[in-house]
Design an enzyme around this catalytic site. Sequence first.
Site, PDB file in Angstrom:
ATOM      1  N   ARG A 177       0.876  -1.175   0.000  1.00 40.25           N
ATOM      2  CA  ARG A 177       0.000   0.000   0.000  1.00 40.25           C
ATOM      3  C   ARG A 177       0.908   1.219   0.000  1.00 40.25           C
ATOM      4  O   ARG A 177       1.470   1.579   1.022  1.00 40.25           O
ATOM      5  CB  ARG A 177      -0.899  -0.019   1.239  1.00 40.25           C
ATOM      6  CG  ARG A 177      -2.069   0.931   1.151  1.00 40.25           C
ATOM      7  CD  ARG A 177      -2.895   0.927   2.416  1.00 40.25           C
ATOM      8  NE  ARG A 177      -2.289   1.758   3.432  1.00 40.25           N
ATOM      9  CZ  ARG A 177      -2.578   1.716   4.729  1.00 40.25           C
ATOM     10  NH1 ARG A 177      -3.462   0.861   5.184  1.00 40.25           N
ATOM     11  NH2 ARG A 177      -1.990   2.527   5.587  1.00 40.25           N
ATOM     12  N   HIS A 197      -4.189   4.688   4.316  1.00 38.90           N
ATOM     13  CA  HIS A 197      -5.438   3.913   4.287  1.00 38.90           C
ATOM     14  C   HIS A 197      -6.479   4.669   3.479  1.00 38.90           C
ATOM     15  O   HIS A 197      -7.156   4.118   2.646  1.00 38.90           O
ATOM     16  CB  HIS A 197      -5.954   3.657   5.700  1.00 38.90           C
ATOM     17  CG  HIS A 197      -7.376   3.170   5.708  1.00 38.90           C
ATOM     18  ND1 HIS A 197      -7.716   1.921   5.246  1.00 38.90           N
ATOM     19  CD2 HIS A 197      -8.541   3.772   6.046  1.00 38.90           C
ATOM     20  CE1 HIS A 197      -9.040   1.773   5.330  1.00 38.90           C
ATOM     21  NE2 HIS A 197      -9.559   2.886   5.807  1.00 38.90           N
ATOM     22  N   TYR A 253       1.552   5.621  12.012  1.00 37.11           N
ATOM     23  CA  TYR A 253       1.823   4.249  12.459  1.00 37.11           C
ATOM     24  C   TYR A 253       2.898   3.552  11.642  1.00 37.11           C
ATOM     25  O   TYR A 253       3.204   2.412  11.873  1.00 37.11           O
ATOM     26  CB  TYR A 253       0.521   3.435  12.409  1.00 37.11           C
ATOM     27  CG  TYR A 253      -0.212   3.586  11.086  1.00 37.11           C
ATOM     28  CD1 TYR A 253       0.138   2.806   9.993  1.00 37.11           C
ATOM     29  CD2 TYR A 253      -1.213   4.539  10.925  1.00 37.11           C
ATOM     30  CE1 TYR A 253      -0.489   2.957   8.774  1.00 37.11           C
ATOM     31  CE2 TYR A 253      -1.855   4.703   9.705  1.00 37.11           C
ATOM     32  CZ  TYR A 253      -1.487   3.901   8.639  1.00 37.11           C
ATOM     33  OH  TYR A 253      -2.107   4.067   7.426  1.00 37.11           O
TER      34      TYR A 253
END
Lengths: 334, 340
Positions: A251, A255, A263
């Site tokens: 990724r 998100h 994170y």
Amino acid sequence: MSEHSVPLERQKWMYETMVKIRHYEETMVQVYTEGKTPVFNIGAGTVPGEMHLASGQEPAAVGICAHLTPEDTVTAPHRPHHIAIAKGVHLDRMTAEIFGKVSGLGKGKGGHMHLFDPGVKFSCSGIVGAGIPQAAGAALACKMKKQNQVAVAFAGEGAANSGAFHEALNLAALWKLPLILVIEDNRYGISVPKEVSTAVKSNAVRGSAYDIPGYHVEENDPLEMYRVSEEAVDRARKGKGPCLIEIETYRLLGHFQGDPELYREKDEVAGLKEKDPIMRLRQHLLNQGVQSNVLDTMETRVRQAVDQAYDFARDSEYPDAEAALEDVFAPSIQ
Amino acid sequence: MVTTKDRVLTGNKALSEAIAQEMERDSRVFLLGEDVGKYGGIFGSAEKLLDRFGAERVMDTPISETGFIGAAIGAATEGMRPIAELMFVDFFGVCMDQIYNHMAKIHYMSGGAVKVPMVLMTAVGGGYNDAAQHSQTLYATFAHLPGMKVVAPSTPYDIKGMMISAIQDDNPVVFMFHKSLQGLGWMTPIDASQGVVPEDPYTVPLGKAKVVREGRDLTIVGIQMMTHHALEAADRLAKDGIEAEVIDLRSLVPLDRETIIRSVKKTHRLLVVDEDYRSCGMTSEIAATVAEEALYDLESPVRRLAVPDVPIPYSRPLENRVIPGVESIEKAVQTMMKEV
């Protein structure tokens, strides 16, 4: 890259489609930013709402969709664009839907997480894991209608901890359904890394809980994904039942757009970019003697198709507000 | 009146402060949910709690709502006081059995022998084009089912006080916070998402509505964002000489019928505004209550504004059409005031 030979034409198709997906997502990064600067506001701009982009996750989509026809069903999760494009969803209407326009797949009612193109049997959902049992149902319908189509459910590695995953796999195994479940392991469920959420290292082993094959594809490798998918789809078409594929994918973005990504370290993404699967496949094609101008022509072609889709979306009209009240129910049967 | 001594917090900071103070006071309180750790909750409900209390009491969970909400119930029946976060209320579908067949019923089914002192905290609301599966409030879906308290505060002050009450309550409490009222940097900034919040712990009782604006001409009942829209509409209407009384419902279960009836007996007109679906919703329940208890006090029919029984659409003009706003409230009141 896998040593197993994948037909050159299929490799080129995968390359072309991956470039198309990447250009689509990179364009969306820009479009999504329109109207959200200098202060990011999720509800503002050309394209409002959450936006989950799939740059880096192209191999999962193209590796299996290369074996599918428009008659095979695909369900996708909240990060759906790469899968939709690989499945051949109508690009103009998909883009118009994401813009909330009346010419969109759902006349502007669905949005980016809720794309439905029955013409190529594609759908997606914003609820984690929800597409897995639905794909099992599509596979059940294929079996009941005695057709040799298959159904493919895509889900993230986080979805493998949902009840829907386990219930659907048990059903599919029990009823020997032509279902292939593709788990895209991009390492994170939003901020939570796989090792914090998942009791097993690879979800491929979870196939054994339902006595079905579980395949594991390493390093976001489109050719290996192709090879494994070939076997999986072939088994399913021959009535040998479901299976599970987990692919280690990347990724490259957050998100959702606007994710502060506190994170993970910045180096992590930089490292992933160095292993970009598109770059690797391009090199692999060149090594096989494909001329770079052939690839360049391909790239130009798909970029134009993507740009056209964005133009179509931009030029389309918003729906009339009163249309909000329509489409709750189908017209009664005459 | 805000003085220089007053401390202003956003909704999310008021919420996470309430949780922190209760965790400090009571070692049985712990938090579990998706992305409540490093991320601090997608809507900031758990800001900085991981740093303060560690991963044993601020637990990131897998995407396994049936699992972790069920686990919260089990821990609560063993005397712990868990707070479980369901990231979006829309996700209730994957875990509702644990919620309504167990969390809500165990106390009753056990004849009062087993308590379930837990909080199910969840984000509600639309208005930012997040479409049909991420924009609902579902107030009435939860309020319909007996056995759980359901609260929906509208100000940072109430968010803190009601969260502390919810944690201390021996019953399961569904604590709904509205995304737009969290004061998050990535959403449209609105004044209502900030407010004065005392630093010391305090409670605000569950089950009490609040008259947030006094008026003589009609009563508007709102929940969360609709209360704020109603207040804005009331200010505009005042310029036309219409004085609306606005009630912030705050609590859906228990429902403070008394405050509503008292107000309607004074103003003789009622408009109920809801961000939830219209049919079988909170607007229906409140209208029915007034029909039962204060029908002859009404000078005009009760009116309702709510989502017109369609899923929340994605496209901006469509979403604006279905979620009540300041203008639609103002218009509804003007129409009502002409009715005899």
